[in-house]
Scaffold this motif. Structure first.
Motif, PDB file in Angstrom:
ATOM      1  N   ARG A 102      17.419 -44.100 -25.653  1.00  0.00           N
ATOM      2  CA  ARG A 102      18.046 -42.766 -26.170  1.00  0.00           C
ATOM      3  C   ARG A 102      19.057 -43.227 -27.102  1.00  0.00           C
ATOM      4  O   ARG A 102      19.263 -42.665 -27.945  1.00  0.00           O
ATOM      5  CB  ARG A 102      18.617 -42.109 -24.902  1.00  0.00           C
ATOM      6  CG  ARG A 102      19.310 -40.878 -25.549  1.00  0.00           C
ATOM      7  CD  ARG A 102      19.431 -39.850 -24.138  1.00  0.00           C
ATOM      8  NE  ARG A 102      20.284 -40.380 -23.038  1.00  0.00           N
ATOM      9  CZ  ARG A 102      19.716 -40.594 -21.992  1.00  0.00           C
ATOM     10  NH1 ARG A 102      18.488 -40.442 -21.609  1.00  0.00           N
ATOM     11  NH2 ARG A 102      20.489 -41.255 -20.826  1.00  0.00           N
TER      12      ARG A 102
ATOM     13  N   LEU B  91      17.284 -43.951 -30.245  1.00  0.00           N
ATOM     14  CA  LEU B  91      16.695 -42.722 -30.920  1.00  0.00           C
ATOM     15  C   LEU B  91      17.770 -41.968 -31.803  1.00  0.00           C
ATOM     16  O   LEU B  91      17.546 -41.578 -32.546  1.00  0.00           O
ATOM     17  CB  LEU B  91      16.112 -41.809 -29.886  1.00  0.00           C
ATOM     18  CG  LEU B  91      15.020 -42.252 -29.197  1.00  0.00           C
ATOM     19  CD1 LEU B  91      14.571 -41.448 -27.997  1.00  0.00           C
ATOM     20  CD2 LEU B  91      13.653 -42.548 -30.264  1.00  0.00           C
TER      21      LEU B  91
ATOM     22  N   ASP C 177       4.075 -43.670 -30.092  1.00  0.00           N
ATOM     23  CA  ASP C 177       5.223 -43.068 -30.059  1.00  0.00           C
ATOM     24  C   ASP C 177       5.198 -41.499 -29.820  1.00  0.00           C
ATOM     25  O   ASP C 177       5.298 -40.807 -30.782  1.00  0.00           O
ATOM     26  CB  ASP C 177       6.059 -43.368 -31.236  1.00  0.00           C
ATOM     27  CG  ASP C 177       7.468 -43.167 -31.112  1.00  0.00           C
ATOM     28  OD1 ASP C 177       7.913 -42.442 -30.143  1.00  0.00           O
ATOM     29  OD2 ASP C 177       8.250 -43.469 -32.063  1.00  0.00           O
TER      30      ASP C 177
ATOM     31  N   HIS D 139       7.849 -39.676 -29.413  1.00  0.00           N
ATOM     32  CA  HIS D 139       8.719 -38.942 -29.847  1.00  0.00           C
ATOM     33  C   HIS D 139       8.076 -38.460 -31.418  1.00  0.00           C
ATOM     34  O   HIS D 139       8.600 -37.460 -31.741  1.00  0.00           O
ATOM     35  CB  HIS D 139       9.826 -39.892 -30.132  1.00  0.00           C
ATOM     36  CG  HIS D 139      10.907 -39.211 -30.900  1.00  0.00           C
ATOM     37  ND1 HIS D 139      11.825 -38.403 -30.303  1.00  0.00           N
ATOM     38  CD2 HIS D 139      11.336 -39.854 -32.024  1.00  0.00           C
ATOM     39  CE1 HIS D 139      12.836 -38.181 -31.273  1.00  0.00           C
ATOM     40  NE2 HIS D 139      12.549 -39.007 -32.110  1.00  0.00           N
ATOM     41  N   GLN D 140       7.374 -39.431 -32.123  1.00  0.00           N
ATOM     42  CA  GLN D 140       7.002 -39.129 -33.289  1.00  0.00           C
ATOM     43  C   GLN D 140       6.079 -38.056 -33.510  1.00  0.00           C
ATOM     44  O   GLN D 140       5.699 -36.927 -34.166  1.00  0.00           O
ATOM     45  CB  GLN D 140       6.318 -40.388 -33.947  1.00  0.00           C
ATOM     46  CG  GLN D 140       7.241 -41.182 -34.721  1.00  0.00           C
ATOM     47  CD  GLN D 140       6.558 -42.304 -35.415  1.00  0.00           C
ATOM     48  OE1 GLN D 140       5.625 -42.061 -36.252  1.00  0.00           O
ATOM     49  NE2 GLN D 140       7.260 -43.628 -35.526  1.00  0.00           N
TER      50      GLN D 140
END
Length: 529
Positions: free
Chosen positions: A197, A200, A412, A414-415
């Protein structure tokens, strides 16, 4: 390395051909631990002599690494020297194949390519003209200072690591055969979720500052900087370290007990002061082994299994086959892919609603993205490979058609979430993915279904063409690399688990013929349940 059969007056000798290099030691029968091979005056590859094959004639043979063997063509001057002392051991002329021209291993930016620590051909500092090299390294160190400032702004305490630390401690300079700079920081957290986290948040800060970021794992960011012509100029890695109990981990290589990376000192790098761990020598020994003080351009990273398994479990690893695709889309092999659109693109175009926008996932050479764009559709093309994306952008600019291009790593999530959130819902997006499903691993495929589900929930459809399990034993024109041959029934089950339903399905041969290859493929058209 000492070989039998010493002859005091015998000079060293070298011979080379397309299969490899044979080095005969001088009369002492001794060879240094590591030798460098220069082709046309440029260091191109290094070998550990104890890894060679000894022959009865007293020579030691070395096979060219595959990445280099594929590019050897023409005549070249061959020089072999001691990697540590730079003393020339032997020299001669070699011919690789029938091509009478001089060997040329330079890339489009006129940089000589050499075999790097990952076994790939890439430009290193010593493959660049000295004046240009100095300017490049100054730019790299300026970026290093600037990025270090961003990390400090985030409340982190960055320090140089890996090859940058090694060069600074050993020589006070960048390693001649290196090609990047390395920074690290110790996380303020010890739970892996909190470590990721925090990383990120750092990525968001770097992007806000205008830096181009490629994520390799939950603890490894890479910043790639372009030159004035859109090609890669240099890159900088940012690694995360964190502590679990008495053990310190540094992505991607180190896991050691009693390693203190929080206490910092300084080293000098080309006259510039850089923060470094006070335990720099211990870190270098953990990274490169006890012989780290002796230059070894043949060194390759082998992450201990226990370290890699823990890091991969805790923070992920998003690099599966990235190097293969980077090399492919940067090489002349990409010219073997047909320039015209695929049969699948035409099949999809006939069925797409008028005005539908196309999200081309795994665009590759962008030939299908170009077809859809020239058909008047809005197109956004994404790929794992930055080389493919750069190639697509350049082709669109040169040919006068319009499409968005973006580097996206399906491993990923997140991407993937960012890509889905950034799609304008009013455009009417449909997802198009040709020869992608079989080219990604289970984790990336699971995230692909997340993206497909997001498109379908907004009213779009998803179109896939992929090699099936019946194609696994066939010969393939582009050779063997990572492919996951799946039963179409399994793919359908996975899609249904994401609330996708099959609207159309085709399976068989004759759908994706290329030359003499006629693969078994499946086509799926999926929509929301």
């Amino acid at each position: 390395m000492s070989l039998p059969g010493a002859e005091p007056d015998r000079p060293a000798g070298v011979r080379a051909d397309a299969s490899g290099l044979a080095l005969t030691p001088d009369g002492s029968g001794c060879l240094p631990a590591v030798v460098e091979v220069l082709l046309e005056g440029y260091r191109t590859v290094s070998f550990r002599t104890d890894a060679g094959t000894s022959r009865e004639d007293g020579s030691v043979e070395f096979a060219w690494p595959p990445a280099l063997a594929e590019r050897l063509s023409g005549r070249a001057t061959v020089v072999v020297r001691d990697a540590a002392r730079a003393d020339v051991l032997a020299s001669g002329e070699a011919r690789f194949g029938a091509d009478p021209a001089r060997l040329d291993l330079r890339d489009g930016q006129r940089r000589w390519l050499s075999v790097n620590k990952w076994g790939r051909l890439a430009p290193g500092f010593d493959g660049i003209d000295p004046v240009a090299r100095r300017a490049l390294q100054d730019r790299l160190l300026d970026r290093l200072d600037a990025v270090r400032g961003v990390l400090e702004e985030a409340g982190l305490r960055p320090f140089v690591c890996y090859g940058t630390l090694l060069g600074a401690v050993r020589d006070g300079d960048l390693i001649p055969h290196d090609d990047d700079a390395d920074l690290a920081y110790v996380s303020r957290h010890d739970h892996p979720a909190d470590v990721v986290r925090e990383n990120l948040a750092l990525e968001r800060l770097l992007r806000d500052r205008g830096y181009p970021v490629v994520r390799h794992s939950g603890g490894h960011l890479q910043l790639v900087f372009e030159d004035g012509d859109g090609g890669q100029d240099h890159y900088l890695d940012v690694f995360t370290a964190f502590e679990v109990g008495d053990r310190t981990y540094l992505c991607f290589q180190v896991g050691a007990d009693g390693l203190d990376l929080r206490t910092l000192s300084e080293v000098t790098l080309r006259g510039r002061r850089q923060p470094a761990p006070a335990a720099a020598e211990q870190l270098l020994a953990e990274t490169y082994g006890p012989g780290w003080r002796t230059p070894d351009p043949s060194f390759t990273f082998t992450t201990p299994h226990a370290v890699r398994s823990r890091l991969r479990t805790w923070i992920g690893e998003f690099n599966m086959a990235r190097e293969y695709w980077q090399d492919f889309y940067s090489s002349t092999d990409v010219g073997r892919v047909p320039a015209a659109e695929s049969d699948f693109a035409r099949w999809v175009d006939e069925r797409l609603p008028a005005g539908a926008a196309v999200l081309d996932v795994g665009t590759g050479t962008a030939r299908d993205a170009r077809f859809f764009a020239r058909s008047g559709r809005t197109v956004h093309a994404v790929d794992y490979s930055a080389a493919a994306v750069e190639r697509g952008r350049a082709m669109a600019a040169a040919e006068g058609w319009d499409a968005g291009f973006e580097v996206v790593n399906l491993a990923d999530l997140h991407q993937v979430g960012g890509l889905a959130a950034g799609l304008d819902p009013s455009a009417g997006w449909h997802l198009y993915a040709r020869f992608l499903v079989h080219a990604i691993d289970d984790e990336a495929r699971a995230n692909l279904w997340v993206l497909a589900s997001a498109v379908a929930r907004r009213g779009g459809e998803c179109w896939f063409e992929f090699r099936t399990n019946r194609d696994e034993q066939a010969e393939h024109v582009f050779g063997e690399h990572f492919r996951r041959y799946l039963d179409p029934a399994q793919v359908v089950i996975e899609a249904k688990e994401r609330d996708l339903q099959v609207l159309d399905a085709v399976e068989g041969r004759g759908l994706a013929v290329y030359g003499d290859e006629d693969p078994w493929v499946a086509r799926l058209r999926l929509g929301a349940v």
